[in-house]
Scaffold this motif. Structure first.
Motif, PDB file in Angstrom:
ATOM      1  N   VAL A   1      42.678  40.823  50.363  1.00 49.52           N
ATOM      2  CA  VAL A   1      41.283  39.973  49.412  1.00 49.52           C
ATOM      3  C   VAL A   1      42.100  40.209  48.092  1.00 49.52           C
ATOM      4  N   ARG A   2      43.086  40.532  47.443  1.00 45.22           N
ATOM      5  CA  ARG A   2      42.896  40.518  46.282  1.00 45.22           C
ATOM      6  C   ARG A   2      44.426  39.241  46.472  1.00 45.22           C
ATOM      7  N   ARG A   3      45.282  39.649  46.847  1.00 41.56           N
ATOM      8  CA  ARG A   3      46.696  38.600  48.145  1.00 41.56           C
ATOM      9  C   ARG A   3      46.108  37.237  48.388  1.00 41.56           C
ATOM     10  N   ALA A   4      45.129  37.581  48.586  1.00 41.79           N
ATOM     11  CA  ALA A   4      44.257  35.932  49.012  1.00 41.79           C
ATOM     12  C   ALA A   4      44.182  35.428  48.124  1.00 41.79           C
ATOM     13  N   LEU A   5      43.193  36.179  47.207  1.00 45.99           N
ATOM     14  CA  LEU A   5      43.148  34.616  45.952  1.00 45.99           C
ATOM     15  C   LEU A   5      43.924  34.698  45.314  1.00 45.99           C
ATOM     16  N   TYR A   6      44.871  35.777  44.947  1.00 51.29           N
ATOM     17  CA  TYR A   6      46.129  35.275  44.391  1.00 51.29           C
ATOM     18  C   TYR A   6      47.423  33.833  44.402  1.00 51.29           C
ATOM     19  N   ARG A   7      46.811  34.007  45.420  1.00 49.21           N
ATOM     20  CA  ARG A   7      47.759  32.650  46.943  1.00 49.21           C
ATOM     21  C   ARG A   7      47.358  31.934  46.574  1.00 49.21           C
ATOM     22  N   HIS A   8      45.708  31.969  46.995  1.00 46.58           N
ATOM     23  CA  HIS A   8      44.847  30.667  47.794  1.00 46.58           C
ATOM     24  C   HIS A   8      45.176  29.561  46.031  1.00 46.58           C
ATOM     25  N   SER A   9      45.246  28.251  46.824  1.00 46.22           N
ATOM     26  CA  SER A   9      45.509  26.684  46.498  1.00 46.22           C
ATOM     27  C   SER A   9      44.359  26.832  45.725  1.00 46.22           C
ATOM     28  N   ALA A  10      43.445  26.597  46.305  1.00 44.69           N
ATOM     29  CA  ALA A  10      42.268  26.699  44.816  1.00 44.69           C
ATOM     30  C   ALA A  10      41.944  27.671  43.840  1.00 44.69           C
ATOM     31  N   VAL A  11      42.339  28.750  44.641  1.00 41.14           N
ATOM     32  CA  VAL A  11      42.047  29.952  42.749  1.00 41.14           C
ATOM     33  C   VAL A  11      42.541  29.506  41.365  1.00 41.14           C
ATOM     34  N   SER A  12      41.919  29.662  40.481  1.00 39.50           N
ATOM     35  CA  SER A  12      43.315  29.884  39.436  1.00 39.50           C
ATOM     36  C   SER A  12      43.102  30.737  38.685  1.00 39.50           C
ATOM     37  N   ASP A  13      42.009  31.556  39.161  1.00 38.83           N
ATOM     38  CA  ASP A  13      42.143  33.116  38.287  1.00 38.83           C
ATOM     39  C   ASP A  13      40.905  33.446  39.210  1.00 38.83           C
TER      40      ASP A  13
ATOM     41  N   ILE B   1      40.144  25.999  40.739  1.00 40.36           N
ATOM     42  CA  ILE B   1      40.665  24.179  40.684  1.00 40.36           C
ATOM     43  C   ILE B   1      39.454  23.348  40.187  1.00 40.36           C
ATOM     44  N   GLY B   2      38.540  22.553  39.936  1.00 39.93           N
ATOM     45  CA  GLY B   2      37.834  21.532  40.084  1.00 39.93           C
ATOM     46  C   GLY B   2      36.952  21.454  40.693  1.00 39.93           C
ATOM     47  N   ARG B   3      36.702  22.975  41.293  1.00 44.71           N
ATOM     48  CA  ARG B   3      35.169  23.760  41.872  1.00 44.71           C
ATOM     49  C   ARG B   3      34.232  24.647  41.253  1.00 44.71           C
ATOM     50  N   SER B   4      32.765  24.930  41.367  1.00 42.38           N
ATOM     51  CA  SER B   4      32.418  25.519  40.398  1.00 42.38           C
ATOM     52  C   SER B   4      33.117  27.221  40.767  1.00 42.38           C
TER      53      SER B   4
END
Length: 130
Positions: free
Chosen positions: A19-31, A45-48
C-alpha cells in the motif's frame, strides 16, 4: 491458525508495504500521511482528499463496513488489501449508499484517479462488461 487470528483483519506487513509503495508511486497522489498502518490520509492532484482504511478481511461484509466506520467515521475508502480478498455485493452497495468506496487492491489503484460517483462506481477494466 498460527498467528492466533491476528491477520484476519490487520494486513500483513508485506501488504502494508505494498500500500505504501502504491501510494508513493501513484500518479494521482501528491502526498499521504500514515496515521496508523491501517489508516491513511491521501492528498490527490486536482481531486479531493481520501481517508483510506486498509483491512485484511477475506470477504468484507456489511457488518465489517459498519464496524470500520463506527471506529473510523471519517473514512471515505475501505481497501481489502490481499489479492485473494473480496467483498459482498451488499457491502459494496451499502458503502456506496453512504459515500464510502469499498475496493480490492487493483480496483483501488484505478479508483484513485476519480472523484465522487466515478470513484465509488469504479470497476477495474478486467471486470467490465464490454
Amino acid at each position: 491458525m498460527p498467528d492466533g487470528g491476528y491477520y484476519a483483519k490487520v494486513p500483513r506487513s508485506e501488504s502494508i508495504e505494498a500500500v505504501r509503495r502504491a501510494l508513493y508511486r501513484h500518479s494521482a497522489v501528491s502526498d499521504y500521511k500514515e496515521i496508523t498502518p491501517q489508516l491513511y490520509e491521501i492528498s490527490r492532484i486536482g481531486r479531493s482528499a481520501v481517508k483510506l482504511y486498509v483491512t485484511n478481511v477475506y470477504t468484507v461484509g456489511m457488518a465489517d463496513v459498519q464496524e470500520i466506520l463506527e471506529e473510523n467515521p471519517s473514512v471515505t475508502c475501505i481497501l481489502t488489501v490481499s489479492a485473494w480478498n473480496s467483498y459482498t455485493g451488499r457491502a459494496k452497495e451499502y458503502a456506496k449508499s453512504i459515500n464510502v468506496g469499498l475496493f480490492r487492491f487493483y480496483e483501488w489503484l484505478g479508483a484513485l484517479n476519480y472523484d465522487g460517483d466515478k470513484l465509488l462506481d469504479y470497476i477495474a477494466p478486467s471486470e467490465r462488461d464490454d
